[in-house]
Design an enzyme around this catalytic site. Structure first.
Site, PDB file in Angstrom:
ATOM      1  N   TYR A 483       0.800  -1.232   0.069  1.00  0.00           N
ATOM      2  CA  TYR A 483       0.046  -0.165   0.025  1.00  0.00           C
ATOM      3  C   TYR A 483       0.846   1.244   0.069  1.00  0.00           C
ATOM      4  O   TYR A 483       0.978   2.101  -0.994  1.00  0.00           O
ATOM      5  CB  TYR A 483      -1.032   0.064   1.280  1.00  0.00           C
ATOM      6  CG  TYR A 483      -2.091   1.277   1.259  1.00  0.00           C
ATOM      7  CD1 TYR A 483      -3.202   1.030   0.258  1.00  0.00           C
ATOM      8  CD2 TYR A 483      -1.849   2.258   1.663  1.00  0.00           C
ATOM      9  CE1 TYR A 483      -3.852   1.877   0.225  1.00  0.00           C
ATOM     10  CE2 TYR A 483      -2.847   3.218   1.660  1.00  0.00           C
ATOM     11  CZ  TYR A 483      -4.003   3.220   0.974  1.00  0.00           C
ATOM     12  OH  TYR A 483      -4.798   4.160   0.758  1.00  0.00           O
ATOM     13  N   SER A 563      -6.428   0.830  -4.539  1.00  0.00           N
ATOM     14  CA  SER A 563      -6.503   2.222  -4.228  1.00  0.00           C
ATOM     15  C   SER A 563      -5.016   2.975  -4.368  1.00  0.00           C
ATOM     16  O   SER A 563      -4.484   2.767  -5.397  1.00  0.00           O
ATOM     17  CB  SER A 563      -7.241   2.515  -2.954  1.00  0.00           C
ATOM     18  OG  SER A 563      -7.487   3.989  -2.623  1.00  0.00           O
ATOM     19  N   ASP A 647     -17.612   3.314  -8.149  1.00  0.00           N
ATOM     20  CA  ASP A 647     -16.384   3.808  -7.402  1.00  0.00           C
ATOM     21  C   ASP A 647     -16.403   5.123  -7.383  1.00  0.00           C
ATOM     22  O   ASP A 647     -16.118   5.472  -8.345  1.00  0.00           O
ATOM     23  CB  ASP A 647     -15.296   2.944  -7.490  1.00  0.00           C
ATOM     24  CG  ASP A 647     -14.112   3.457  -6.589  1.00  0.00           C
ATOM     25  OD1 ASP A 647     -14.282   4.096  -5.752  1.00  0.00           O
ATOM     26  OD2 ASP A 647     -12.916   2.627  -6.625  1.00  0.00           O
ATOM     27  N   HIS A 682     -15.552   1.177  -4.024  1.00  0.00           N
ATOM     28  CA  HIS A 682     -14.248   1.030  -3.683  1.00  0.00           C
ATOM     29  C   HIS A 682     -13.838  -0.203  -2.941  1.00  0.00           C
ATOM     30  O   HIS A 682     -12.983  -0.347  -2.922  1.00  0.00           O
ATOM     31  CB  HIS A 682     -13.735   2.250  -2.873  1.00  0.00           C
ATOM     32  CG  HIS A 682     -12.477   2.511  -3.036  1.00  0.00           C
ATOM     33  ND1 HIS A 682     -11.592   2.639  -4.218  1.00  0.00           N
ATOM     34  CD2 HIS A 682     -11.669   2.661  -2.063  1.00  0.00           C
ATOM     35  CE1 HIS A 682     -10.384   2.945  -4.067  1.00  0.00           C
ATOM     36  NE2 HIS A 682     -10.445   3.006  -2.550  1.00  0.00           N
TER      37      HIS A 682
END
Length: 721
Positions: A483, A563, A647, A682
């Site tokens: 991430y 993301s 999203d 999302h």
């Protein structure tokens, strides 16, 4: 249409002579032709083409047709994977066990969330506090909202006496919410539904009403139009939403993209935390016991993350990273609360603090190399004890109302399914409350933490998990997940999907990249703006470590993230396409020149900067923006981009444009597909049925492109096409 060949491998093994026979069939992928337009933008004198700008219009028939055509190609490809259904069946079987959340007390009842196994959404149960938990009844079942599970519960908040519940729902995964108000005794809806609410909590003042946050309804598409003026409102029970009082926000000269209002447990103070971006907030309080009391400024800048976590009368307890990158708790009197009057209560340490309160104590939860440690303090700042945790992993919870004698917390790691523990607050003892019954034996797996050096010499931790006795031969299918942003920490947690992956002989590796919160604000800042490349370098170095230590090799490595992690994958695969065999960017931020023009994207500028800031920032963003760095003549890894058509956090246009660029420029036979989930956002609230299908497709695509032919529970043999 652009065509590409993919290989279907059919394996037969002649065990008597130990020889391998391969039958190779080729099938053609006909990618939909994606129209190019002459749209351009000019930044600091440089003209930047944007040939797929039209895909940003999520309401157009052309975009809808493109989505349909892409899905037909993608699912046509996935249908040819021989063990895709076997993966789905195994995921379904393993997923089918009872899962339960930590209990919490509201009014006369104890509540908890539970999923019987394959329910699309968790159900809220309750029982009279003090009674046997086995007497619990269904209180609110989100599975009844819509048959296919695409309307989910988006948050709950009980009045102080527990007799009224405000709960939010999300339709199709959207961040836009509706709020309903229920009488908890009769379970009847007692008010008109509040609508057009986004990025909001619900915080009750006594039993009279609650504070919530939202934006003005945007012009144009509510799924992609920019929203950057957050406001806090107060809704009084028995009145219409149009009569709700505006408490804070809405001044054109002062844009706050996120503002939250919360009431202290004793109903004494309203706390307002305006934010310009996802990092840093101002801090104000209002004394609710004084009629027409003004908002009192504690912090008028956004140089820190600071919030009031407790109060005793006018004594405030503030969690802050102001001049304390790893966070601390300070105290100050509400009559004069500016920082020069702050007094350390729990000082900063070398580890990151994340505190909570319960039963008249503070629980200081620390991350020590991404692993939990919990200390219990009294209200005088005296250390009472270190809480003995069940093992090495992640402990969550440790929160309750001040009057409670017990609280509940969860514990899990990469090989231990989440269990619930009951904690006696005075005695400091834990007892197992609920342990899941799951067809997974943790004793068959191992999880270890290593430290490797990134490009600039920075030491980065990574946890690697796999079956015991795994041969380090460089041929193990491996998913590297990352991430690296927004101060978010990746701590050990159990995943049913990852358990299935490891059953197949797979390795699951998670590095704690810069940009995250594992080592505090300094670690976060080291992966932002003009230092964002550090995050990609950390991820690349993690892959190189796994290869050099013979866990895997480039032919057997997949990189995955969602993301901001989708950006990580997009940047890594365009910078080092040779490094991995498969790339899996999910709901990614992929157009770094325009991300801030959609929905609440401008609030991400603390981490990214924007292309409009200055020429240096523009050049830097353009230098790694995945959409702008796909080049002709390069063989990119087999790629399956995933997104949801609803999203409205990271709009699907990011993924659409990236997939179009890849399909237009890819060299070689590696497929570049996009899987677009309908009625999905999302990720939050995605029905279990859809989640299982997604993982079956992701794992199937990954193994297939690594050349594997598998049985449902283990890798059988490897075939290279």
């Amino acid at each position: 249409m652009k065509k590409i060949l993919f290989v279907t491998a059919v394996l037969s093994i002649f065990t008597s002579c130990k020889n391998e026979t391969k039958t190779l069939n080729t099938t053609t992928i006909n990618y939909p032709e994606t129209q190019k337009v002459d749209t351009t933008d000019t930044y600091f004198g440089e003209v930047v083409p944007d040939p797929y700008r039209w895909l940003e219009d999520d309401r157009s028939e052309a975009t809808e047709s493109w989505v349909k055509s892409q899905n037909e190609v993608t699912f046509g490809y996935l249908d040819n994977i021989p063990y895709r259904n076997a993966l789905k069946e195994r995921l379904t079987k393993l997923w089918n066990y009872e899962k339960m959340g930590s209990p919490f007390v509201e009014g006369d009842y104890t509540y908890f969330y539970k999923n019987d196994g394959l329910q699309n959404q968790y159900v809220i149960y309750r029982y009279k506090t003090g009674d046997d938990p086995d007497t619990a009844e269904i209180f609110l079942d989100p599975n009844t909202f819509k048959e296919d599970g695409t309307i989910s519960l988006g948050g709950t908040s009980f009045s102080k006496d527990g007799k009224t519940l405000a709960y939010a729902i999300s339709e199709g995964g959207s961040d836009w919410r509706k709020i309903l108000v229920m009488n908890t005794e009769t379970k009847e809806i007692v008010e008109d539904t509040l609508v057009d609410i986004k990025f909001s909590g619900m915080s009750w003042y006594k039993n009279e009403g609650f504070y919530y946050s939202s934006y003005d309804k945007p012009k144009g598409s509510e799924l992609s139009a920019k929203t950057d003026q957050h406001k806090v409102y107060y809704h009084k029970l028995g009145t219409k939403q149009t009569e709700d009082a505006l408490i804070y926000g809405g001044t054109p000269q002062e844009k706050h993209r996120y503002i939250y209002g919360g009431v202290t447990e004793d109903d004494r103070f309203l706390v307002i935390t305006p934010r310009v971006s996802t990092s840093g907030n101002k801090l104000y309080i209002k004394d609710l016991t004084v009629s027409n009391a003004p908002l009192v400024e504690i912090l008028g800048h956004t140089d820190s993350d600071s919030n009031i976590i407790e109060n005793v009368g006018s004594k405030l307890f503030i969690m802050t990273n102001l001049n304390a990158p790893n966070q601390k708790i300070v105290t100050v009197d509400a009559s004069n609360p500016s920082p020069e009057n702050w007094v350390d209560f729990i000082p900063e340490t070398k580890n990151v603090l994340s505190p909570s309160t319960g039963g008249g104590y503070f629980f200081a939860k620390y991350m020590v190399d991404a692993v939990s440690k919990v200390l219990q303090y009294d209200y005088e700042g005296k250390l009472i004890r270190e809480v003995e945790l069940p093992g090495v992993g992640t402990a969550g919870g440790f929160g309750s109302k001040k009057k409670e004698k017990v609280l509940y917390y969860s514990f899990a790691n990469y090989i231990t399914p989440g269990s619930i523990y009951k904690y006696d607050i005075e005695k400091g003892t834990s007892e197992l409350f609920r342990k899941p019954s799951i067809d997974f034996n943790p004793e068959d797996y191992e999880s270890k933490q290593v430290f490797y050096k990134s490009k600039d010499g920075t030491k980065v931790p990574m946890i690697i998990t796999h079956k015991k006795g795994l041969e380090l031969n460089g041929k193990n299918p491996t998913i590297l997940y990352g991430y690296g942003g927004f101060n978010i920490s990746l701590t050990p947690s159990f995943s049913i999907a990852n358990a299935v992956w490891m059953e197949q002989g797979g390795i699951y590796a998670v590095p704690n990249l810069r940009g995250g919160g594992e080592y505090g604000k300094a670690w976060h800042d080291a992966g932002t703006k003009l230092q964002k490349q550090n995050v990609f370098d950390d991820f690349i170095a993690a892959a190189e470590y796994l290869i050099s230590e013979n866990f895997t090799s480039s032919d057997y490595l997949a990189v995955r993230g969602g993301s901001n992690g989708g950006l990580l994958v997009g940047a890594t695969m365009t910078q080092r396409p040779d490094l991995m065999k498969v790339a899996l960017p999910a709901v990614g931020v992929l157009d770094m020149l325009r991300y801030h023009t959609f929905t609440a994207g401008a609030g991400w500028a603390y981490d990214y900067g924007t292309a409009e800031d200055n020429k240096e920032m523009f050049d830097y963003l353009k230098g790694y923006s995945p959409v702008h760095n796909v080049k002709k003549g390069v063989e990119y890894p087999a790629t399956m981009v995933t997104t949801g058509d609803h999203d409205d956090r990271v709009v699907p246009a990011h993924s659409f444009k990236f997939a179009a660029e890849l399909q237009s420029k890819q060299t070689g036979n590696n497929p570049t597909l996009i899987r677009i989930e309908t009625d999905a956002g999302h990720g939050a609230g995605t029905p279990v049925s859809k989640t299982i299908e997604q993982y079956a497709d992701i794992f199937g695509f990954t193994l297939y492109n690594m050349g594997f032919s598998i049985l449902p529970t283990k890798i059988d043999e490897k075939v290279k096409g």
